[in-house]
Each structure stands twice: as C-alpha cells, then as structure tokens.
Design a protein around this motif. Structure first.
Motif, PDB file in Angstrom:
ATOM      1  N   THR A  90      17.105  -9.096 -28.278  1.00  0.00           N
ATOM      2  CA  THR A  90      17.119  -7.840 -27.648  1.00  0.00           C
ATOM      3  C   THR A  90      18.350  -7.183 -27.956  1.00  0.00           C
ATOM      4  O   THR A  90      18.586  -5.935 -28.042  1.00  0.00           O
ATOM      5  CB  THR A  90      16.725  -7.685 -26.080  1.00  0.00           C
ATOM      6  OG1 THR A  90      17.600  -8.624 -25.390  1.00  0.00           O
ATOM      7  CG2 THR A  90      15.438  -8.157 -25.860  1.00  0.00           C
ATOM      8  N   GLY A 105      19.166  -4.045 -21.281  1.00  0.00           N
ATOM      9  CA  GLY A 105      18.932  -4.972 -22.641  1.00  0.00           C
ATOM     10  C   GLY A 105      20.038  -5.035 -23.390  1.00  0.00           C
ATOM     11  O   GLY A 105      20.526  -5.977 -24.216  1.00  0.00           O
ATOM     12  N   ASN A 162      11.929  -2.967 -25.465  1.00  0.00           N
ATOM     13  CA  ASN A 162      13.195  -3.080 -24.314  1.00  0.00           C
ATOM     14  C   ASN A 162      11.879  -3.239 -22.777  1.00  0.00           C
ATOM     15  O   ASN A 162      12.223  -4.021 -22.215  1.00  0.00           O
ATOM     16  CB  ASN A 162      13.961  -1.871 -24.180  1.00  0.00           C
ATOM     17  CG  ASN A 162      15.334  -2.448 -25.115  1.00  0.00           C
ATOM     18  OD1 ASN A 162      15.319  -3.331 -25.226  1.00  0.00           O
ATOM     19  ND2 ASN A 162      15.766  -1.347 -25.584  1.00  0.00           N
TER      20      ASN A 162
END
Length: 382
Positions: free
Chosen positions: A291, A30, A157
């Motif tokens: 993210t 991420g 995540n």
C-alpha cells in the motif's frame, strides 16, 4: 481530471459521502502505515524508548496528524489541486517550492525503490521465497492499480488499509491482554532514547518524517472531494493513526525491554501469541509495503500528470520501472541512506504547514482567492 469527480455542485447521497470520506481516511492512513510502522520499529525508536514520556509524544503526534490532515485537505479542496505542486508553491513560494518539488519527486521514486527492496526482504526472510519475486510482485501489483486511475488507487486503499490497520491494532490489543508484565513507564537512558532525547522532539520528527507521502497523496483529491468531507476525513484519519500508534506503544511498553532487542518488535509480540500470529504479521508487513508503494507511485504520477488519466498511467508505470534498479540494494542499507533525507524535507514541509495559518497571508481570504484563481488559469494554459 483523472476520474471519480462528478458535476460541480452536484448533490451527493449519504452513501456517496461516506464512500468519499472512507477514501480520504484510508488514503491518509495508507500513506503513513508503511513497513516501519507495521514492524513496530518506528514506534520503538520514536516513542517506546521514552517510557511514560513517549505517551506524551504519541499525544502530540496524534494532535499534529489530525490537524495537518484536516488542514492539508482544506488547502487541497480550496485550490482544487491534482498534485502537490500547488500546495508547495502556496506554502513555500515559487523558488523554494520548486526545490522541494524536485526533492519530493526524487523521494517518492526512492521510497518506491525502498518498498520494492522491503518486499524482497519479506519474501526471502519471512516466507522463504525468492527475494526477486518479492520485487516483481509488488511492482506488478502497483502498476496494475495505477492503471486503474485515481479511483483504482482509492478503491484499493479502501479494501487493503482497514485490513492492515485492524491487524496492527488487534495484535497490539492481544499483546496487551495476554502475557507480559505491567506497562513499563520507565524511560531508557537518554543516550539510547531512539531518534531524539526529548519526547516532544521525537513526536515532532515522527510526524515530519511521515507527512511527505500523505501530502503527495491527499493533494491529488482536491477536485473530487467536497471541502467539508475532505477536512473531516483528514482529521479522522489523523485521529485513527494516533490511536494505532498509542496501541503499539502501550503493547511495546508492556513487553519492554525484551521487545526492544528485536529488529521487528511486533514480530516478537506476535510470536508470544502463537505461530499463526507471527505468519499473519509477516503478511501484514508485506501488505503495508504494497500500500505504501502504491501511495508513492500515485504521488509521483499525479504530480507529473496534471490531472490527465493517460499521462498518469504512463508516469505511474514508469515509476515502477525506474524504481527496479535501486531495489536490488539491501533494504536496511536503503533505509539508512535515504530516510534521513526524507526527514529533513518533511521537517521543512511540516514547519511550513504549521506556520501558514498564522501568517498575514492566510489571514487575508481575498489574497488566497487570488492565488486560487491564478492556479486555475495556469492549469488551463497547461
């Protein structure tokens, strides 16, 4: 300690080990798969424009991502770190480490501004919505995740990163399977070969450019992840990153040179597959922005909070507010201005990570143990 760590030495069930492994892997992926990756433009500049040699660069980048992910997690779990300051001091010394530390903080804050600006661009250009709404939505969602503490970041995540990872992979696989000619392995002329004239330099720069945020994120996991799981997660995350880079590179080579004329090459590939894919990619790019924004706010907050939850929340939300003024500038302009600096700092960090295992210092376990004890004493005093 932020949250999520159990009693020292406590046995972890198989399910718990898998969950921790997933948190490390998704935190790593991420932090790397941002808007540039999801758009395909980073891969175009660093690898696709090199033709067949670009695949060699992909192999080099994959090896480095896997090695560095495992090694960073080894250092983090050894130091029981809660932020990247300990890692920088260990690798670069106190003086140079302080300079890079300050630059890192500025870069994380500036990178958060870039992501907010990128969200504005996607809202306005892709979805036809008010651009400022894109800024406010990402800032609000990022602040909400940060308020959940470290567990909130990692859980977000675990659910969001696999989605964007699979979307990039599936679009690339579909583009490889449907339409286009054979994979074009001919390189472009060196003068136009992306960011570097040689595939090895391009691969090295790509990794250095993308390691600053992952180090900031992974270093916050030192106290909550056992060493074996942490190292395994770092290596696996690096290998999966390399696989995604490889798929996008192959898809781009198959549709080269047409794809190279687009600001968002993956959008061109998705457009070849249909309108639905094109809209899905717009959502994917926005998800990648979100993210990455969370990763940057988390890295900033974890560095300043020193493991305490309340300061972590304050610094994380504060970072979102501080990033708002700069987010009013053009996304493209911010990238041109700030990303070269990111690359320079990242290169210094990459060279330190590569050199550290071969230095005399790291061949003396008792020396490292002394440093670890010293950090623990300092942390207790703080």
């Amino acid at each position: 300690m932020l949250s999520g760590s159990g009693p020292k030495g406590a046995l972890i069930s198989l399910k718990g080990q898998v969950w921790l492994l997933a948190k490390v892997v998704t935190a790593y992926i991420g932090a790397v798969i941002g808007a540039g990756f999801a758009s395909g433009q980073e891969i175009m500049q660093f690898f696709i424009l090199h033709g067949a040699s670009g695949l060699k660069g992909v192999a080099l980048a994959t090896a480095l991502f896997a090695y560095l992910g495992g090694y960073v997690m080894f250092l983090c779990t050894s130091l029981k770190s809660t932020g990247y300051k300990e890692i920088l001091t260990l690798l670069l010394g106190s003086r140079v480490g302080k300079v890079i530390d300050i630059l890192n903080l500025c870069m994380l804050l500036a990178g958060l501004s870039v992501m907010l600006s990128g969200s504005a661009a996607v809202f306005g250009e892709q979805f036809g919505l008010p651009a400022r709404a894109g800024v406010l939505v990402v800032a609000t969602l990022t602040a909400m995740v940060i308020l959940g503490g470290l567990d909130g970041v990692l859980t977000a995540n675990v659910f969001m990163v696999p989605l964007k990872f699979l979307a990039v992979s599936l679009i690339s696989l579909a583009a490889l399977r449907l339409g286009g000619g054979p994979v074009n392995l001919e390189p472009v002329v060196p003068a136009a070969a992306g960011v570097a004239g040689h595939w090895a330099v391009a691969g090295l720069l790509y990794v250095s450019y993308n390691m600053v945020v992952p180090v900031a994120v992974l270093s916050s996991l030192g106290r909550m992840v056992p060493r074996k799981i942490g190292v395994a997660g770092g290596v696996l995350g690096g290998l999966l990153l390399g696989a995604a880079v490889c798929l996008v590179t192959l898809a781009g080579l198959r549709h080269f040179p047409e794809a190279s004329t687009y600001q968002i090459p993956l959008l061109y590939l998705a457009g070849r597959l249909g309108y639905g894919f094109q809209q899905a990619l717009g959502l994917l790019i926005w998800l990648a922005i979100l993210t990455t924004a969370i990763a940057q706010a988390h890295g900033f907050a974890s560095r300043l909070a020193g493991g305490a939850l309340k300061p972590y929340r304050i610094f994380g939300v504060g970072a979102c507010l501080l990033a708002l003024p700069l987010s009013g500038f053009s996304f493209a302009a911010l990238v041109r201005l700030l990303y070269p600096l990111f690359g320079c700092v990242g290169l210094a960090l990459l060279l330190a990570l590569l050199a550290a295992p071969f230095s005399k210092f790291f061949r003396r376990p008792e020396k490292m143990l002394h440093i670890i004890k010293r950090f623990n004493i300092i942390n207790r005093k703080i």
